[in-house]
Design a protein around this motif. Structure first.
Motif, short mmCIF file in Angstrom:
data_model
loop_
_atom_site.label_atom_id
_atom_site.label_comp_id
_atom_site.label_asym_id
_atom_site.label_seq_id
_atom_site.Cartn_x
_atom_site.Cartn_y
_atom_site.Cartn_z
N ARG A 109 22.96 4.95 7.47
CA ARG A 109 22.79 6.33 7.92
C ARG A 109 23.70 7.28 7.15
O ARG A 109 24.74 6.87 6.59
N ALA A 168 14.47 4.68 12.20
CA ALA A 168 15.10 5.39 13.32
C ALA A 168 16.38 4.68 13.76
O ALA A 168 17.39 5.32 14.06
N SER A 181 20.48 5.90 13.51
CA SER A 181 21.23 6.16 14.74
C SER A 181 22.26 5.08 15.03
O SER A 181 22.74 4.95 16.15
N SER A 182 22.60 4.26 14.03
CA SER A 182 23.56 3.17 14.23
C SER A 182 24.38 2.97 12.96
O SER A 182 24.17 3.68 11.96
#
Length: 309
Positions: free
Chosen positions: A182, A241, A245-246
């Motif tokens: 990310r 996704a 988000s991690s």
């Protein structure tokens, strides 16, 4: 069906019957077909055997022949038969994308679908607005072969090891693997070395579901190294996704990951993973079908557009 009569009836006899009905004269009928009068007389004799009727009798004034009621009854049926034969032997009607209402069925797994569909779907929708596309998961090898042969599946997209010898095949593209994290990952944006790669927690997409060992793990094992797969999922589309988000890393084909480059940082993995090669397969019975050829062209063009990203 009168099979015995049908076996004795051929195109020459049908044309002879048509000429005799049109000309009412054996000589002129022979000239019409470009054959001798004796040949025409022989065909009339065969016609009489097939239909068990004289069909034509000499005219009382000696000027040609008269059709019997049986021959006259055959006239409208013969016209339809000759029209159908002419249609059957005529040129293949060109496929018109703009007006076709055909449904095209493409078998492919999720990751090639994610890579190709965003380019393929609008391309088909623009050129063939009344056509319909169906994406299905490929069945097992035996059933896939049956459905390609029957036409239930028009084309299958998968890896090079999928094909049977008799199928037609064209490579769509070769791809390489990248590792994604990310934006703002605590690791920073330094290139990945092997130690950092193995120390991180990873997300694995397991096509079979629930697996924690994949191609990356096999490559690490060959180097006597391993990583920790903290999350295993079966859905490729969900991967982007979850990575975003991690703090998990995930290694997937670059053409897939580049679609999410705005939200992810992409790196070369520190191990050799080989190439990903995607190909299209179809049954040879569809090779020259204009509609199928058009579909293949759209898929090939979509694969080229995807490769330019």
């Amino acid at each position: 069906m009168h099979l015995d009569q049908l076996r004795r009836l051929d195109a020459d006899l049908l044309l002879a019957l048509d000429a005799l009905l049109t000309e009412s004269n054996v000589t002129r009928a022979a000239q019409r077909l470009g054959v001798g009068q004796s040949a025409m007389s022989a065909r009339l004799a065969r016609l009489r055997e097939v239909f068990e009727d004289r069909l034509f009798v000499p005219s009382p004034d000696g000027r040609g022949v008269l059709a019997t009621p049986r021959a006259l009854a055959l006239r409208p049926v013969l016209a339809k038969v000759l029209e159908l034969i002419d249609e059957m032997l005529g040129p293949v009607v060109d496929f018109e994308p703009a007006t076709t209402r055909r449904t095209f069925t493409v078998a492919l797994h999720e990751i090639p679908a994610v890579m190709l569909a965003p380019d393929l779907v609008p391309r088909v929708a623009t050129a063939a607005p009344s056509a319909r596309l169906v994406f299905v998961s490929p069945p097992d090898a035996e059933l896939l072969a049956e459905r390609l042969e029957s036409g239930a599946i028009d084309i299958c997209i998968g890896n090079r090891g999928l094909a049977q010898t008799a199928w037609r095949m064209r490579t769509l593209f070769e791809d390489r693997f990248l590792t994604a994290q990310r934006k703002g990952h605590p690791r920073g944006c330094a290139p990945l070395d092997l130690d950092a790669f193995c120390a991180a927690e990873h997300l694995l997409v397991s096509a079979d579901g629930g697996g924690f060992f994949g191609q990356v793990d096999a490559a690490l094992a060959a180097l006597a190294r391993e990583r920790r797969v903290a999350l295993s999922i079966q859905n490729y589309a969900l991967a982007a996704a979850l990575i975003g988000s991690s703090d998990y890393l995930c290694t997937l084909p670059s053409r897939f990951l580049h679609r999410f480059a705005d939200a992810l940082d992409l790196f070369e993995p520190p191990i050799e993973l080989g190439a990903v090669e995607l190909a299209a397969y179809w049954h040879p019975r569809n090779q020259d079908d204009p509609a199928h050829r058009w579909l293949r062209d759209q898929i090939f063009a979509a694969a080229t557009a995807t490769g330019r990203r």
